[in-house]
Structure formats: C-alpha cells, structure tokens
Design an enzyme around this catalytic site. Sequence first.
Site: not given
Ligand code: NAD
Ligand code: DAU
Length: 332
Positions: A59, A79, A81, A84, A121-123, A148, A152, A188, A204, A212, A273
Amino acid sequence: MKIIVTGGAGFIGSNFVHYVYRERPDWHITVLDALTYAGNKANLDGLDPSRVTLVEGNIMDADLVNNLVSENDAIVHYAAESHNDNSLDNPRPFVDTNIIGTYTILEAVRKFGKRLHHISTDEVYGDLELDDPHKFTETTAYNPSSPYSSTKAGSDLLVRAWIRSFGVKATISNCSNNYGPYQHVEKFIPRQITEVLEGRRPKLYGEGKNVRDWVHTEDHSSAVLTILEKGVEGETYLIGADGEKDNKSVVELILTTLGKEADAYDHVTDRPGHDMRYAIDSTKLRTQLGWEPKYTDFETGLKDTIEWYKQNPDWWKPQKAETEAKYKAQAQ
Ligand code: NAD
Ligand code: DAU
C-alpha cells in the site's frame, strides 16, 4: 460496484472479502495485499477468480495504489501491521504501513475522487479502568498507548484531516477485539487454543485481569458493509457487540472446552504498557444505520472457533513454531 480491499489476505480483511462475495454477488473485489507474515493466500481459497482478483503489492507503492484506485469505485482499507507485541519489539514497520500506507491511499482517493472506508481500532482511545462506568464513544479523546495503537491513531487523524481539508469521501470505523477462524496464532485466543492443541499450557500476561470487548469477525464484516453502503461521509462509527471478558476467564473457557483443568495455564511476563480495559458503545451504528451483531453469545462463538482450529492444523501449524520462538525470546 468494484471495490479494493487492502489487507484482504489477513484475518479480518479476508473475512470481509468472503462476506461481500456472499452478500453482494454482482460486486468485483480486488484484494491488495503485500502477503507479509500475516497474509495468507489460502484465506481466499474457494473464491471465483473472475469475481476476486489478488494483487500482491504494497500500500506504500503509490503508482500501484493510484492505478487500482482509478479503476475502482471504493476502497476498504484493512491493511496494517496489527500486533501490539510486535510493535513493542520493532515499531518501524508500523510507522511505514500504518502511517505512510494510509497516506498513500488518501492521496489516491483524493486524486481520483473515490470513496474510502478506513478500518481502525478501539485502541486509539487508550484504556479504561476496570470500574469505569463509561465506554468508548465516537467523541472519546484519542489517547493511544503502544506503537501499534499510536500509528493507528495517526492514520485515523490523517483520514480526518483529508476529509476536512480536501473533502475526501471517507468514513472511519473503530472496532473492538475480533475473534473467529483464520486469526494468526500470535493473537491471544488462537495462541492459547493452539498451545493446548500442541500439548502445552496457555500463557497469561500478568494476572489476567485485563478486559477485552470481543466481537466475532463476521459481525465486524457486516458492520463495515453497512457503513460502506449507508454511512454518512465524514463520520466515524464504533463497532462492538458488548462482549467484555477478562483474559483469565477466556483462558479458563478455552481450557475447559478442550477438556483440561481450568487452572492449567501459566502466568508469563506482562506486556509493557499493557492496556487494562477496552469497551465499546456502538449505539450510533445501531441506531443510525440499523446494524446488529449476530454472534451475541461469546461462549458459542468461542467453541466454534476452537473447533475450527482443531479441524485446520494445516492452516496454523506453519505459523506456530516461529511465533512461539519469538515469544520465548521475549519471555512471553
Ligand atoms: P492481520 O495482521 O491479520 O492482517 C493484516 C493484512 O495486511 C495481512 O494480510 C498483511 O499481509 C497485509 N499487509 C500488511 N502490511 C501491508 C502493506 N504494507 N501493504 C499491503 N498489505 C499489507 O490484521 P487483522 O487482525 O486482520 O486486522 C486488520 C485491520 O483491522 C487492521 O487495520 C487492524 O488495525 C484492524 N483491527 C483489528 C482488530 C483485531 O482484533 N484484530 C480489531 C479492530 C481493528
Ligand atoms: O482492540 C482491538 C485490537 O485488538 C486490535 O486493534 C489489534 O489489532 C488486535 O491485535 C487486538 O489487540 P490486543 O493487544 O488486545 O490483542 P492480543 O490478542 O494481542 O491480546 C489480547 C489480550 O490478551 C491482551 O490483554 C494481552 C493478552 N495476552 C495476549 C497474548 C498474545 C495474553 O495474556 N497472553 C498472550 O499470549
């Protein structure tokens, strides 16, 4: 309608591609994805290539983005990263993709006058105390904690500025934590499920009191399609399904669902953090656009997700060893 889905080979983006493919059979979808460690072509298996085109590209590549945007009606921008822990280890790719990548897309939609929906994201709102009676709303002040979430937040602010300064036709959504099939094992819920499936104990962070607000990825997709079609340009919508759970309860549920003792997990080094709690008030999306989540029972959604990981080791095994080696190096 011809749309581009950036990050459409990742967890949530690919769910959206499948969702739109089913719900809007006359639409054409171009997936633009760099296929980083988080992207997987297999996530798009089974889709008719005459309706879904995968373009492997970045992108940040302005020529490519301009070409694609000029040929399509709208772009849904997932798209990023997204993890976190990775951002704490190496923030640079987060600045590149989340900030410069979003900037590149904004310049393209500005140039060609196309519709953008930006996924966030809500973060970006930081975290809440466990006993705070308030949830995040569209007017909560930005206060991100990690590399992260700050990138965002930066990307959202760019979108807001391009709306106000250049009249770009954009909407933004900020969603809570997603769960469901095809989520990378670094996250997670899949991490803990696959640890148990490989005969190890869940990990954990800290005491596991962090909360969450879980939403099924299918509900995220239905919300995004609703905003794309009915959302008011320039507006932000929060997406959530009232799914607050503390991490300890989620780990216990995973363990008991897989036939293990509820306390068969380990406490590991906490995330620096570490945000305590996220909680979404999605009243605006529900009342103004009529959206409702379908997956309101987290326990059932989690059981289905566990079953999917049990049935699909070929999908997650190739990611697993490398992911755990990385965590081990961070004592997590
Ligand atoms: P993910 O890491 O599973 O997927 C990210 C995708 O983006 C991958 O397919 C990767 O190849 C692609 N990508 C990364 N860098 C790129 C680049 N420079 N150019 C083109 N493609 C690229 O992410 P996800 O968990 O599916 O999250 C997707 C979106 O939703 C993100 O914007 C994230 O911030 C947002 N989001 C995620 C969550 C969650 O719980 N995972 C919650 C709220 C919002
Ligand atoms: O709130 C939306 C966000 O949720 C998105 O924007 C992010 O892309 C997505 O990754 C997610 O962020 P979190 O940091 O909340 O998700 P994660 O799955 O990394 O962790 C969820 C919770 O679990 C968090 O409090 C950290 C904790 N955790 C995570 C891992 C990987 C553990 O306790 N053990 C673990 O092994």
